[in-house]
Design a protein around this motif. Sequence first.
Motif, PDB file in Angstrom:
ATOM      1  N   ASN A 344       0.965  -1.088   0.032  1.00  0.00           N
ATOM      2  CA  ASN A 344      -0.074  -0.043   0.054  1.00  0.00           C
ATOM      3  C   ASN A 344       0.688   1.513   0.154  1.00  0.00           C
ATOM      4  O   ASN A 344       0.629   2.168  -0.753  1.00  0.00           O
ATOM      5  N   PRO A 345       1.903   1.465   0.937  1.00  0.00           N
ATOM      6  CA  PRO A 345       2.602   2.853   0.952  1.00  0.00           C
ATOM      7  C   PRO A 345       3.472   2.888  -0.369  1.00  0.00           C
ATOM      8  O   PRO A 345       3.293   4.054  -1.068  1.00  0.00           O
ATOM      9  N   LEU A 346       3.895   1.602  -0.990  1.00  0.00           N
ATOM     10  CA  LEU A 346       4.359   1.956  -2.295  1.00  0.00           C
ATOM     11  C   LEU A 346       3.653   2.403  -3.144  1.00  0.00           C
ATOM     12  O   LEU A 346       4.013   3.146  -4.293  1.00  0.00           O
ATOM     13  N   ILE A 347       2.277   1.628  -3.346  1.00  0.00           N
ATOM     14  CA  ILE A 347       1.253   2.238  -4.603  1.00  0.00           C
ATOM     15  C   ILE A 347       0.974   3.860  -4.250  1.00  0.00           C
ATOM     16  O   ILE A 347       1.014   4.537  -5.140  1.00  0.00           O
ATOM     17  N   ASP A 348       0.873   4.168  -2.993  1.00  0.00           N
ATOM     18  CA  ASP A 348       0.403   5.591  -2.484  1.00  0.00           C
ATOM     19  C   ASP A 348       1.562   6.607  -3.176  1.00  0.00           C
ATOM     20  O   ASP A 348       1.501   7.453  -3.419  1.00  0.00           O
ATOM     21  N   ALA A 349       2.847   5.994  -2.959  1.00  0.00           N
ATOM     22  CA  ALA A 349       3.988   6.691  -3.360  1.00  0.00           C
ATOM     23  C   ALA A 349       4.096   6.643  -4.836  1.00  0.00           C
ATOM     24  O   ALA A 349       5.015   7.589  -5.248  1.00  0.00           O
ATOM     25  N   GLY A 350       3.342   6.164  -5.653  1.00  0.00           N
ATOM     26  CA  GLY A 350       3.373   6.190  -7.196  1.00  0.00           C
ATOM     27  C   GLY A 350       4.248   5.043  -7.844  1.00  0.00           C
ATOM     28  O   GLY A 350       5.060   5.456  -8.384  1.00  0.00           O
ATOM     29  N   ILE A 351       4.251   3.814  -7.154  1.00  0.00           N
ATOM     30  CA  ILE A 351       5.188   3.093  -7.649  1.00  0.00           C
ATOM     31  C   ILE A 351       5.306   2.858  -9.130  1.00  0.00           C
ATOM     32  O   ILE A 351       6.146   2.414  -9.885  1.00  0.00           O
ATOM     33  N   LYS A 352       3.959   2.871  -9.681  1.00  0.00           N
ATOM     34  CA  LYS A 352       3.620   2.430 -11.033  1.00  0.00           C
ATOM     35  C   LYS A 352       4.134   3.124 -11.803  1.00  0.00           C
ATOM     36  O   LYS A 352       4.789   3.034 -13.081  1.00  0.00           O
ATOM     37  N   LEU A 377       5.227  -5.125  -8.023  1.00  0.00           N
ATOM     38  CA  LEU A 377       4.462  -4.084  -8.759  1.00  0.00           C
ATOM     39  C   LEU A 377       4.841  -3.391  -9.931  1.00  0.00           C
ATOM     40  O   LEU A 377       3.827  -2.679 -10.729  1.00  0.00           O
ATOM     41  N   ASN A 378       5.832  -3.169  -9.979  1.00  0.00           N
ATOM     42  CA  ASN A 378       6.509  -2.534 -11.398  1.00  0.00           C
ATOM     43  C   ASN A 378       7.823  -3.218 -11.761  1.00  0.00           C
ATOM     44  O   ASN A 378       8.981  -2.755 -11.331  1.00  0.00           O
ATOM     45  N   PRO A 379       7.789  -4.214 -12.553  1.00  0.00           N
ATOM     46  CA  PRO A 379       8.841  -5.117 -12.934  1.00  0.00           C
ATOM     47  C   PRO A 379      10.268  -4.103 -13.621  1.00  0.00           C
ATOM     48  O   PRO A 379      11.164  -4.542 -13.488  1.00  0.00           O
ATOM     49  N   ASP A 380       9.845  -2.932 -14.119  1.00  0.00           N
ATOM     50  CA  ASP A 380      10.897  -2.335 -15.000  1.00  0.00           C
ATOM     51  C   ASP A 380      11.556  -1.287 -13.955  1.00  0.00           C
ATOM     52  O   ASP A 380      12.427  -0.469 -14.409  1.00  0.00           O
ATOM     53  N   LEU A 381      11.288  -1.313 -12.612  1.00  0.00           N
ATOM     54  CA  LEU A 381      11.863  -0.561 -11.581  1.00  0.00           C
ATOM     55  C   LEU A 381      13.557  -0.564 -11.669  1.00  0.00           C
ATOM     56  O   LEU A 381      14.185  -1.688 -11.805  1.00  0.00           O
ATOM     57  N   PHE A 382      14.139   0.404 -11.749  1.00  0.00           N
ATOM     58  CA  PHE A 382      15.677   0.231 -11.244  1.00  0.00           C
ATOM     59  C   PHE A 382      15.910   0.232  -9.926  1.00  0.00           C
ATOM     60  O   PHE A 382      15.600   1.327  -9.026  1.00  0.00           O
ATOM     61  N   ILE A 383      16.210  -0.937  -9.478  1.00  0.00           N
ATOM     62  CA  ILE A 383      16.424  -0.971  -7.934  1.00  0.00           C
ATOM     63  C   ILE A 383      17.950  -1.022  -7.435  1.00  0.00           C
ATOM     64  O   ILE A 383      18.671  -1.537  -7.922  1.00  0.00           O
TER      65      ILE A 383
END
Lengths: 568, 127
Positions: A344-352, A377-383
């Motif tokens: 939830n907090p990740l989605i709130d922060a706009g992870i998409k 939630l977002n497979p293209d993220l640079f982590i």
Amino acid sequence: MRIVNDSLLFLVLRRMRIPLIVMILIYAISIFGLVLIPGIDAAGQPTAPMSFFDAFYFISYTATTIGFGEIPNAFSYGQRFWVTVCIYLTVIGWTYAILSILALLKDEGLHSALARTRFHRKVKNLSEPFCIICGLGETGGLISKTLDQVQMRFVVLDTRAEPLQELELGDYQADIPALHADAQIPGTLLLAGLKHPHCKAVLAVTNSDEANLAIAMTVRLLNPSIPIIARAEHAATAANLNSFGTNFVVDPYALYARRLGLAMRSPACYQLVECLTRVPGSPIPEPHQPPFGKWIICGYGHFGRAIVNHLDSMGLHDNIHIIDPRPTSPDDHLSIVSAGTDANPLIDAGIKDAVGLVAASDNDINNLSIAITARELNPDLFIVMRQSSSGNSALFEAFDANLTMVTTQTVAHACLSYLTTPMLSRFIREVEKQSSDWAESVLANLLPICSGRVPYVWTTRINRVKTPSLTQKMLQPEHHVPLSVLMTSNRNRTQSLKVQPLMLERAGQITLCPDASMALQTGDKIIWAGSREAWSEQKLTTHYTNALDYVLTGQVSSGSWLGKYLHS
Amino acid sequence: MNLEKVVFGFFILLAATLNFGFFIGDIARPELHHVYELFAAIVVNLIATTLKFGDRTQIGAIHLATSLVADLQLIAAAITWGVAVHVMQVGMTPEITASVVSLSGGALFANVVSVILLIAETLMMRR
């Protein structure tokens, strides 16, 4: 310091006091008894008692259980009674003395005194430049392995016994003096050779900022001429260390944030810098390009703050979202109070629509949990992940983040490049200003000579001591010695060595990637990258006139200085 | 009061007094210097030496040195005596007696130094 040796002797003497007194008393009582009791002659007539000398002689061989039956006359009954008592007394006395000695050998205090004596002797006998490493944790261990590889000597101090035992078992070329002691105590550092004429640097790389501070302070006060390299996790410690002139303060978080910024600007520059600062022989680092856009920072601790500061300076202020479990005031950035380990907090922060995520908390498992959730939630993220303990390496490798920041390794790499090539930090500052195209051209020259492994990096100073043959040649007016001399094999001059000049410093002015035809001058300093074999071959050319002559002219000249002198 | 200090002082003083007891009397008359006295002096001196082991201070080092000197002198006296009586079999002639007693006189001097050190150390202690 003679104190060490003396204290060992005194310790043994002090512990042996009571057994020795007991032995003296037993001997005295036995001898005195024999001197009083009358003897008997062959005819059965009483005779005078033994003299002191006879009694001492008799007790000496009886007490030591040698049993040398030499006194001519048989004993009277009185003497026999007394000798029976003496035998038991002396046996008890010796047993007590021997047991005391054995107990002393097992004594902790004696062992540490012995270890100190041995350590002190080893340090005193060091006849090459060495540095003192305080703290043999993950950072210290990595540093010591690499220093051993490049044949620099060092002395190790640690408060824990286990890493020192591992050091003894480890595969090291040199004999490493190591002591189980607290480096915060000034005496320990003195024992480790702080005032030794060959001591070149002190590394304070313990896990505790407080200890590092204390060590740096001790060195600054007791031997101000020695450079200190200290690790600081907190900005306050770093400021404190800088305030009294610590030569090189390693703040791993700020350093990493800077590297990340460099990678965002130019992946090639990043790869070049990483390639020159890692441990020689490890695989060449991959180029990475962290994207510009919206970043989510989970954990606003030391690392998070360093990253945010750096992203701010790159103009990404409005694109940063901070998630932190503590209600902090993150300098008017958008923030959410949460651990960030659930969706939830990740989605709130706009992870998409985010492009990157930094898992920066100080808990490895939380970081992994954040990263796994975010990637789902977002497979293209640079982590980018922070790893605090090397024990969790298997987990981090399995997850395979784009970039993993291992605190201990970052510190070790920084310390090593400062120790082995002090000029490298200047080169890195220059690289940070250069364009990607420039870095790519350097890499294009560098990568073929390293065969997939991080190259060795070293500095050559052109002067009479470090490069005698070269300097001698340059003194002759008609000779023009180009840089290419140091890049040519002295076995076959048509082949070139696997080296690449990175930077040349002449009277404060620097030339990046100097041309091979450039003429050398006395006082030049050159940074090289290349293979280990090339390094040693280059050293031979700079030291040995015959090798230099061959490289310059192609003529094989031979003979010693004496032979040439006699010939001419 | 510290028992260790009492024992220490006791043995140092006893070593000096026994030594003095053996030494006192006409130097060449064997009947005035009894062998038991010499034996007791040697034993007590050895114990006093052992008690002085393990003190790292400057004064402790001098203490130990004086005791070692006394031991050496007394043992030399005992050896002279033994050699004269048993090996040379000349008995206690005035010359032999004189050399034994003068050796013990040297030891007495060392013991006196030891006692002076003990007194000086006590006086230096602040109340």
